[in-house]
Design an enzyme around this catalytic site. Structure first.
Site, mmCIF file in Angstrom:
data_model
loop_
_atom_site.group_PDB
_atom_site.id
_atom_site.type_symbol
_atom_site.label_atom_id
_atom_site.label_comp_id
_atom_site.label_asym_id
_atom_site.label_seq_id
_atom_site.Cartn_x
_atom_site.Cartn_y
_atom_site.Cartn_z
ATOM 1 N N ASP A 113 -48.672 -0.930 -10.483
ATOM 2 C CA ASP A 113 -47.694 -0.778 -11.548
ATOM 3 C C ASP A 113 -46.971 -2.110 -11.705
ATOM 4 O O ASP A 113 -46.910 -2.913 -10.772
ATOM 5 C CB ASP A 113 -46.717 0.349 -11.180
ATOM 6 C CG ASP A 113 -45.860 0.782 -12.351
ATOM 7 O OD1 ASP A 113 -46.005 0.190 -13.440
ATOM 8 O OD2 ASP A 113 -45.057 1.708 -12.182
ATOM 9 N N SER A 114 -46.395 -2.343 -12.865
ATOM 10 C CA SER A 114 -45.788 -3.659 -13.136
ATOM 11 C C SER A 114 -44.391 -3.799 -12.573
ATOM 12 O O SER A 114 -43.862 -4.901 -12.483
ATOM 13 C CB SER A 114 -45.728 -3.880 -14.644
ATOM 14 O OG SER A 114 -44.831 -2.967 -15.243
ATOM 15 N N GLY A 115 -43.755 -2.677 -12.226
ATOM 16 C CA GLY A 115 -42.372 -2.725 -11.781
ATOM 17 C C GLY A 115 -41.390 -2.303 -12.850
ATOM 18 O O GLY A 115 -40.190 -2.200 -12.594
ATOM 19 N N GLY A 116 -41.879 -2.032 -14.062
ATOM 20 C CA GLY A 116 -40.984 -1.643 -15.141
ATOM 21 C C GLY A 116 -40.217 -0.373 -14.850
ATOM 22 O O GLY A 116 -39.017 -0.282 -15.117
ATOM 23 N N PHE A 117 -40.892 0.625 -14.269
ATOM 24 C CA PHE A 117 -40.220 1.886 -13.973
ATOM 25 C C PHE A 117 -39.162 1.685 -12.894
ATOM 26 O O PHE A 117 -38.075 2.263 -12.961
ATOM 27 C CB PHE A 117 -41.236 2.933 -13.517
ATOM 28 C CG PHE A 117 -40.610 4.258 -13.160
ATOM 29 C CD1 PHE A 117 -40.301 5.176 -14.146
ATOM 30 C CD2 PHE A 117 -40.321 4.570 -11.836
ATOM 31 C CE1 PHE A 117 -39.709 6.397 -13.825
ATOM 32 C CE2 PHE A 117 -39.732 5.783 -11.508
ATOM 33 C CZ PHE A 117 -39.425 6.698 -12.506
ATOM 34 N N ASP A 167 -43.328 -3.200 -19.088
ATOM 35 C CA ASP A 167 -42.813 -2.434 -20.219
ATOM 36 C C ASP A 167 -41.399 -1.974 -19.922
ATOM 37 O O ASP A 167 -40.880 -2.190 -18.823
ATOM 38 C CB ASP A 167 -43.705 -1.215 -20.486
ATOM 39 C CG ASP A 167 -43.622 -0.196 -19.346
ATOM 40 O OD1 ASP A 167 -43.522 -0.621 -18.179
ATOM 41 O OD2 ASP A 167 -43.662 1.018 -19.622
ATOM 42 N N GLN A 210 -45.254 3.568 -25.302
ATOM 43 C CA GLN A 210 -43.923 4.147 -25.165
ATOM 44 C C GLN A 210 -43.574 4.884 -26.454
ATOM 45 O O GLN A 210 -44.459 5.391 -27.100
ATOM 46 C CB GLN A 210 -42.918 3.047 -24.806
ATOM 47 C CG GLN A 210 -43.101 2.481 -23.402
ATOM 48 C CD GLN A 210 -42.706 3.457 -22.299
ATOM 49 O OE1 GLN A 210 -42.070 4.498 -22.548
ATOM 50 N NE2 GLN A 210 -43.069 3.156 -21.062
ATOM 51 N N ASP A 287 -50.958 9.712 -11.419
ATOM 52 C CA ASP A 287 -50.411 9.273 -10.129
ATOM 53 C C ASP A 287 -49.003 9.817 -9.973
ATOM 54 O O ASP A 287 -48.328 10.108 -10.966
ATOM 55 C CB ASP A 287 -50.357 7.742 -10.052
ATOM 56 C CG ASP A 287 -49.099 7.192 -10.724
ATOM 57 O OD1 ASP A 287 -48.118 6.913 -10.020
ATOM 58 O OD2 ASP A 287 -49.085 7.069 -11.976
ATOM 59 N N CYS A 325 -58.515 25.859 2.050
ATOM 60 C CA CYS A 325 -58.355 24.406 1.993
ATOM 61 C C CYS A 325 -59.219 23.733 3.060
ATOM 62 O O CYS A 325 -59.377 24.254 4.174
ATOM 63 C CB CYS A 325 -56.893 24.032 2.202
ATOM 64 S SG CYS A 325 -56.573 22.249 2.119
ATOM 65 N N CYS A 327 -58.607 20.603 4.223
ATOM 66 C CA CYS A 327 -57.902 19.469 4.838
ATOM 67 C C CYS A 327 -57.804 19.627 6.351
ATOM 68 O O CYS A 327 -57.973 20.719 6.909
ATOM 69 C CB CYS A 327 -56.512 19.302 4.230
ATOM 70 S SG CYS A 327 -55.241 20.426 4.865
ATOM 71 N N CYS A 330 -55.180 22.277 7.547
ATOM 72 C CA CYS A 330 -55.565 23.687 7.405
ATOM 73 C C CYS A 330 -56.713 24.078 8.327
ATOM 74 O O CYS A 330 -56.828 25.234 8.730
ATOM 75 C CB CYS A 330 -55.918 23.979 5.948
ATOM 76 S SG CYS A 330 -54.469 23.986 4.851
ATOM 77 N N HIS A 356 -52.211 17.694 3.673
ATOM 78 C CA HIS A 356 -52.598 18.876 2.907
ATOM 79 C C HIS A 356 -52.392 18.675 1.413
ATOM 80 O O HIS A 356 -53.278 18.984 0.603
ATOM 81 C CB HIS A 356 -51.807 20.100 3.367
ATOM 82 C CG HIS A 356 -51.955 21.262 2.434
ATOM 83 N ND1 HIS A 356 -53.051 22.088 2.444
ATOM 84 C CD2 HIS A 356 -51.154 21.690 1.407
ATOM 85 C CE1 HIS A 356 -52.938 22.980 1.484
ATOM 86 N NE2 HIS A 356 -51.796 22.772 0.842
#
Length: 398
Positions: A113-117, A167, A210, A287, A325, A327, A330, A356
């Protein structure tokens, strides 16, 4: 809405895509019930079957988990964060180590991610200008500046397969005039990102759509962002507090403008109901930190719904979290034991819960992919909601 097949015919062939881009998408099937897509995302570090959920390794690690364990679950792509890795250890150290893949010993693909968030989340510490964002580090209060050029330079050094444009993620309740300015700025910033991208033969740059919660502004942003010839496109600024139905309506608005032979990525979504609704609207990649975060707090994602393993009712439950499951947790441990670990704040309990939840989302996307190929994605949706407590059903209507 334009059909995916029509969109594909107007774009490059898969042979042309493979030659032109380091990241390219192969559309395998479009579900006749919904238009949901199944495909293959081709990257320099392997192929990823879509729809796919990307575990988040913000600091070049998925919390509580080893890269080898994530690989064994079936995940083939992880997300890391530019902002946090810039703050520490710094992009130069990662580059000296040979890039993120070698630094964290991960053989699969990586998206940064670019870091905008993250800058958006520092609402009390930042000042957005045309040139970039001035802010105070939450680590030590030092003055920092992040611009589109700087973000791309950092991402180039980190060396991920897919890098995101810088962004502005606006608050979901921002007014129309603010969103008009913000979305236009995001487009101008993308142009600067493209010009600054020095490793276009090795890393695929994705633009971010956006437009806030205004359908016409979302469409305008989608037209502007997809006018750039990029290997993929994402939808940002959603799942940030708005009602689920509003998120879905924004996805419906932009869907006709997403190129059919490019990957579509919905940022920050990590519950099975949101993944399902996104996939039904043509999204391929997802994600979120949620599965590991709620796992560490004692919540499990299951086919029945979200369940609180810390609850007293599990004190004498000697069954696994989910009998179906696959995993590690489990297959080997009971709810009673895991609850005991959580109550005692033992790290092993946090690991088992994270394990899990990540495996569940991996299995969920595999099952969804099979339903798409079988042209049963709406049947899958019906059965999923009928047998679980995820979401209020009226919130997820188109």
């Amino acid at each position: 809405m334009r059909r995916e097949e029509d969109m594909l015919s107007k774009n490059l062939t898969k042979e042309e895509l493979a030659k032109k881009y380091p990241i390219w998408f192969e559309l395998e099937h479009v579900c006749k019930q919904s238009g949901a897509r199944a495909g293959i995302l081709h990257t320099p570090h392997g192929d990823i079957a879509t729809p796919t959920f990307m575990p988040v390794g913000t600091q070049a690690t998925v919390k509580c988990m080893a890269p080898e364990e994530i690989w064994q679950m079936g995940s083939r792509i992880l997300l890391a964060n530019t902002y946090h890795l810039w703050m520490r250890p710094g992009e130069d150290i990662v580059a000296e180590a040979g890039g993120l893949h070698k630094f964290m010993n991960w053989p699969g693909a990586i998206l940064t991610d670019s870091g905008g968030f993250q800058v958006w989340s520092l609402s009390d510490l930042r000042n957005i200008k045309e040139e970039g964002v001035h802010f105070r580090s939450e680590l030590d209060g030092s003055a920092q500046f992040l611009s589109p050029e700087k973000a791309i330079q950092i991402e180039n050094k980190l060396g991920a397969d897919i890098i995101m444009a810088f962004d502005e993620c606006a608050p979901y309740d921002a007014d129309r005039n603010y969103i008009i300015d913000s979305a236009s700025r995001t487009t101008r910033w993308l142009e600067r990102c493209v010009k600054s991208h020095s490793r276009s033969k090795e890393q695929g740059l994705f633009g971010i759509i956006q437009g806030g919660m205004f359908a016409d502004l979302r469409v305008q942003s989608a037209k502007e962002i997809t006018s750039f010839d990029l290997p993929g496109y994402s939808v940002g600024g959603l799942s940030i507090g708005e009602p689920p139905a509003l998120m879905n309506s924004m996805l419906d608005a932009v869907r006709p403008y997403l190129p059919g032979n490019k990957p579509h990525y919905l940022m920050g979504v990590g519950t099975p109901d949101y993944i399902l609704e996104g996939a039904l609207r043509g999204i391929d990649m997802f994600d979120c930190v949620l599965p590991t975060r709620i796992g560490r707090n004692g919540s499990a994602l299951t086919w029945r719904g979200r369940e609180i393993i810390r609850d007293a009712k599990n004190a004498r439950c000697f069954e696994p979290i989910d009998a179906n499951c696959t995993c590690y947790a489990c297959k080997n441990y009971t709810r009673a034991y895991i609850r005991h670990l959580l109550k005692c704040k033992e790290i092993f309990g946090l690991r088992l819960m994270s394990w899990h939840n990540l495996q569940f989302l991996q299995d969920f996307t595999v099952a969804l992919r099979k339903a798409i190929f079988a042209d049963r994605s709406m049947d899958f949706r019906h059965d999923f909601y009928a047998n679980s407590n995820y979401g209020a059903k009226q919130d997820f209507q188109s």
